[in-house]
Design a protein around this motif. Structure first.
Motif, PDB file in Angstrom:
ATOM      1  N   ASP A  49       7.773  16.529   3.123  1.00 26.16           N
ATOM      2  CA  ASP A  49       6.806  15.784   2.317  1.00 26.16           C
ATOM      3  C   ASP A  49       7.380  14.398   1.992  1.00 26.16           C
ATOM      4  O   ASP A  49       8.426  14.290   1.337  1.00 26.16           O
ATOM      5  N   PRO A  50       6.731  13.318   2.436  1.00 29.35           N
ATOM      6  CA  PRO A  50       7.256  11.984   2.143  1.00 29.35           C
ATOM      7  C   PRO A  50       7.344  11.661   0.657  1.00 29.35           C
ATOM      8  O   PRO A  50       8.063  10.728   0.281  1.00 29.35           O
ATOM      9  N   CYS A  51       6.644  12.416  -0.173  1.00 27.75           N
ATOM     10  CA  CYS A  51       6.692  12.170  -1.620  1.00 27.75           C
ATOM     11  C   CYS A  51       7.862  12.876  -2.294  1.00 27.75           C
ATOM     12  O   CYS A  51       8.047  12.737  -3.508  1.00 27.75           O
ATOM     13  N   ASP A  52       8.623  13.647  -1.538  1.00 23.58           N
ATOM     14  CA  ASP A  52       9.702  14.450  -2.121  1.00 23.58           C
ATOM     15  C   ASP A  52      11.036  14.048  -1.518  1.00 23.58           C
ATOM     16  O   ASP A  52      11.781  14.869  -0.999  1.00 23.58           O
ATOM     17  N   ALA A  53      11.334  12.762  -1.589  1.00 23.29           N
ATOM     18  CA  ALA A  53      12.588  12.284  -1.003  1.00 23.29           C
ATOM     19  C   ALA A  53      13.076  11.033  -1.724  1.00 23.29           C
ATOM     20  O   ALA A  53      12.292  10.123  -2.026  1.00 23.29           O
ATOM     21  N   LEU A  71       5.509   3.937   3.518  1.00 27.83           N
ATOM     22  CA  LEU A  71       5.873   5.035   2.625  1.00 27.83           C
ATOM     23  C   LEU A  71       5.319   4.794   1.229  1.00 27.83           C
ATOM     24  O   LEU A  71       4.859   5.736   0.555  1.00 27.83           O
ATOM     25  N   MET A  72       5.312   3.557   0.769  1.00 26.92           N
ATOM     26  CA  MET A  72       4.754   3.238  -0.547  1.00 26.92           C
ATOM     27  C   MET A  72       3.260   3.551  -0.592  1.00 26.92           C
ATOM     28  O   MET A  72       2.748   4.087  -1.585  1.00 26.92           O
ATOM     29  N   VAL A  73       2.542   3.227   0.471  1.00 26.63           N
ATOM     30  CA  VAL A  73       1.118   3.557   0.532  1.00 26.63           C
ATOM     31  C   VAL A  73       0.923   5.065   0.446  1.00 26.63           C
ATOM     32  O   VAL A  73       0.058   5.567  -0.301  1.00 26.63           O
ATOM     33  N   TRP A  74       1.715   5.805   1.211  1.00 26.56           N
ATOM     34  CA  TRP A  74       1.597   7.267   1.196  1.00 26.56           C
ATOM     35  C   TRP A  74       1.845   7.815  -0.215  1.00 26.56           C
ATOM     36  O   TRP A  74       1.074   8.643  -0.716  1.00 26.56           O
ATOM     37  N   TYR A  77      -1.152   6.433  -2.673  1.00 25.12           N
ATOM     38  CA  TYR A  77      -2.590   6.545  -2.416  1.00 25.12           C
ATOM     39  C   TYR A  77      -3.002   7.758  -1.592  1.00 25.12           C
ATOM     40  O   TYR A  77      -4.176   7.877  -1.227  1.00 25.12           O
ATOM     41  N   HIS A  78      -2.081   8.668  -1.300  1.00 26.36           N
ATOM     42  CA  HIS A  78      -2.483   9.869  -0.577  1.00 26.36           C
ATOM     43  C   HIS A  78      -3.575  10.572  -1.379  1.00 26.36           C
ATOM     44  O   HIS A  78      -3.429  10.798  -2.585  1.00 26.36           O
ATOM     45  N   PRO A  79      -4.726  10.913  -0.755  1.00 21.45           N
ATOM     46  CA  PRO A  79      -5.868  11.415  -1.522  1.00 21.45           C
ATOM     47  C   PRO A  79      -5.644  12.785  -2.156  1.00 21.45           C
ATOM     48  O   PRO A  79      -6.343  13.132  -3.123  1.00 21.45           O
TER      49      PRO A  79
END
Length: 255
Positions: A49-53, A71-74, A77-79
């Motif tokens: 998960d790119p949000c868990d690193a 990565l900042m966009v993800w 703004y990931h829905p």
């Protein structure tokens, strides 16, 4: 402790190999993303998960950092699964001023990324605690502020050494001292050519650094798409008689 090679191509991405990016994972802790060059975010999605690193940068040349704005966009703004909180980010002193304009909304603005990352600059030779890992930066020899990174898991004391991009320096040997895995660049391949000084290593220099450091395993990375992998390996093997290979995208090393 697990190391996943997300991308290992040198200077530019290759058709089937993103530029530099490495994922270090340990149980019950966020992962550590080491560099995030072009194409690395896509590869990361296959494994984690790119949000868990947490994120660390060896230096800020494009082939090591250019997927960071994505990565900042993800994370923002990931829905369905945006980042729930902040992770840590370490890098050269100019990281915010270098990368901030790339994810800002308007020209002249600098995104300080403080909503999703807590940033601090490296302090050479000092251990930086990142959950269950410690990362010690060693000064590299490169045209920009750059570091070799030594990553140690607190419980097992297993260690990954990563050269980043560097010309020859004794600091590289210290970074890789007795490392379980040594990721070392060899951009100049077999060393045949007229290369600029103080920028990159040859395969022979990568092997020599591994031998002098007593590294247990050498993985050669950062060979450009036009480089000769077999000649690079041969040059490294002439200096180092331990286990040696070229790092491949998607390769997972557990130890």
């Amino acid at each position: 402790m697990k190391l996943t090679i997300l991308g290992s191509s040198g200077s530019v991405g290759a058709p089937t190999n993103p530029a530099s990016g490495y994922l270090v994972t340990v149980d019950n802790s966020p992962a550590l993303l080491v560099d995030i060059g072009p194409g690395v975010l896509g590869s990361l999605q296959r494994f984690h998960d790119p949000c868990d690193a947490h994120v660390v940068f060896s230096h800020l040349h494009a082939d090591h950092c250019l997927d960071f704005p994505s990565l900042m966009v993800w994370r923002r703004y990931h829905p369905h699964s945006p980042a729930k909180g902040r992770n840590l980010c370490f890098g050269p002193s100019g990281t915010l001023s270098h990368l901030g304009p790339l994810s800002a909304d308007s020209p002249g603005e600098v995104d300080d990324m403080s909503d999703t990352f807590a940033f601090a600059p490296w302090r050479a030779g000092e251990a930086h605690i990142i959950d269950r890992l410690s990362v010690v930066p060693f000064e590299a020899v490169h045209p920009v502020e750059a570091y070799c990174l030594r990553i140690t898991e607190h419980t097992s004391r297993k260690t990954i050494a990563y050269s980043g991009d560097t010309g020859w320096t004794d600091q590289l040997v210290e970074c890789a001292r007795d490392a379980d895995v040594f990721l070392c660049e060899a951009t100049w391949c077999a060393g045949e050519g007229d290369f600029p000084p103080d920028m990159h290593l040859t395969g022979a220099e990568a092997g020599r650094a591994a031998r002098l450091a007593g590294a247990k395993r050498l993985i050669i990375v950062h060979i450009p798409p036009w480089g000769d992998e077999e000649a690079t390996l041969a040059a490294a093997r002439a200096e180092y008689d331990g286990p040696i290979e070229v790092g491949r995208p998607g390769q997972v090393i557990e130890f």
